[in-house]
Enzyme design. Sequence first.
Site, PDB file in Angstrom:
ATOM      1  CG  ASN A 142      -1.776   1.263   1.289  1.00 15.20           C
ATOM      2  OD1 ASN A 142      -2.668   1.454   0.461  1.00 15.20           O
ATOM      3  ND2 ASN A 142      -1.501   2.138   2.254  1.00 15.20           N
TER       4      ASN A 142
ATOM      5  CG  ASP B 136      -1.683   5.295   0.764  1.00 13.58           C
ATOM      6  OD1 ASP B 136      -1.103   5.484   1.854  1.00 13.58           O
ATOM      7  OD2 ASP B 136      -2.783   4.713   0.660  1.00 13.58           O
TER       8      ASP B 136
ATOM      9  CG  ASP C 115       0.400  -3.962   6.041  1.00  6.59           C
ATOM     10  OD1 ASP C 115       0.010  -4.352   7.152  1.00  6.59           O
ATOM     11  OD2 ASP C 115       0.583  -2.755   5.762  1.00  6.59           O
TER      12      ASP C 115
ATOM     13  CG  HIS D 284      -6.554   1.025   3.639  1.00  6.39           C
ATOM     14  ND1 HIS D 284      -7.768   1.604   3.927  1.00  6.39           N
ATOM     15  CD2 HIS D 284      -6.268   0.234   4.696  1.00  6.39           C
ATOM     16  CE1 HIS D 284      -8.193   1.187   5.111  1.00  6.39           C
ATOM     17  NE2 HIS D 284      -7.298   0.355   5.589  1.00  6.39           N
TER      18      HIS D 284
ATOM     19  CD  GLU E 184      -3.692  -5.613   8.312  1.00  6.05           C
ATOM     20  OE1 GLU E 184      -3.642  -5.325   9.520  1.00  6.05           O
ATOM     21  OE2 GLU E 184      -3.072  -4.987   7.423  1.00  6.05           O
TER      22      GLU E 184
END
Length: 548
Positions: free
Chosen positions: A153, A216, A246, A250, A289
């Site tokens: 991410n 990001d 991870d 997002h 996740e």
Amino acid sequence: MRRARTLALALLAALACATRPARPPPPPAASAAPAAAPAASARAVPDRWWDGAVFYEVFVRSFDDSDGNGMGDFAGLTAKLDYLNDGNPGTTTDLGVDALWLMPIMKSPSYHGYDVTDYEQVNPQYGTEAGFERFVQEAHRRGLRVILDLVLNHTSDAHPWFRESAKGPQSPKRDWYVWSPTDLGWTQPWNAQSGSTWHERNGAFYYGVFWGGMPDLNYRNPEVREEAKRIARFWLAKGVDGFRLDAIRHLIETGPGKGQAGSPENHVFLREFAAAVKAAKPDAMLVGEVWSDAGDIAEYYGDGKDELDMLFDFPLATAIVQGVKEGDPGRITNALDDVKRLYPPGAVDAPFLTNHDQIRVATQLGDDPARLRLAAAILLTLPGAPFLWQGEELGMQNGPGNEDEWKRTPMPWDGSPKGGFTTGQPWMELAPGHERANVAAETGDPGSLLSRYRALVRARHQSPALARGGIEVLDAGAPGVLAYLRRGEGETVLVVHGLGDDPVDVALTAPAAGAEPLLVDAGGAIAAEGGKVRVKLPARRSAIWRVR
């Protein structure tokens, strides 16, 4: 030069438009050094070696220090592999886990490693590339798979990509991150009261959902997508067996609030990424996740074949810990029902109790030995691939604070002041209670929590139904009792847990003929009675029988 895109423009555009082996087989011999100790027998690799495997999460910095500098390292981890799995299924002195998940080991300026500065270099505090490769070889020699934490991410703001990107709109790396000429004022999607997720640098604003030190990446950029695949191939070529991904909710944002988590574009990229990983190594595993409810988690399996292989079951983890704490199995049965209803056929669940981001289960359960034994028994008799967090098998407590460092304190190998972790000054002080909750103290004690975990993992390996079978929750007709059947590979197993304060005495609609104990706590009994099976157990105890 290619004109840099901003997220604001992207938003406008968006608006416009069976019989399982006793343990998972070892990795192919080509990735392993010649065996100098008994190794798991060679077998053809199944399509899904992870289905039913027991994973162990390792924080290298806190596992074992080989050189006395106070920080764990690859050499220390390698030296302690026999504690995790000695490669001989016939022994009972190892924990017996099948695979290791290593928290980030790539170069990073932080202690935790979730802000990477070089995806192709190991953290020099952990050792050298050769040291890492030796660890992988030694793990494979014992039949242990190795998966790495891969942080897709975001990067560190010290990463050369970001430093170049921040130079200005004409930078060739400008579009590798998400920029806006103004602060769009989005808060974190899990905390509407938090500050902005847009951070100023050189007169413009970049998006970083966690904080300004973790900008990001822009996965709308094909170059970034291809780089992520290349990095995965780089580590697969070094022999790793897959990745923990991870913060994958997002990856791609479509707007504030709900647009910052779980966008449809996340799934498009993850299917693309998964296909690239499988093309490079067909038996590589991806676990993700998604810290959300069961409905959100289920979406990341895709159709059960085309996206991720496993997802961490956060709702079930909470349900187990709270159910054991409160003596009420209702939360657990509800969570299991959600998995059954919402997950696609064939999906492999990844249950756990706690991980590196959470207050340790021993602290949540008040360091109560009976409850800790019960939680372990529930976790290791459920379907899927259970994950253990380093030290959980000892009853390690949290440190005295809520900061993440207190959740990740050094592993206690003995009861000395430094816990046998290092000869120097530990990077973080050991958790309270390590004088009695440590490997040396628990190894020779048949009543210890460590012995409990070892026995449960062995029982799981000895039972195809426990490892890979389905689950049927039974109506116990009594409060505080959790009972279920596990069926698979021509075997049926009855599991009963007493969560409440009262002893268990229930009649279950379940087979009872030829009941064979796999693991039965003292005082447990089973008998056929009027077409049902009567089970008796002391309070907060568990029993596992193979039945016909």
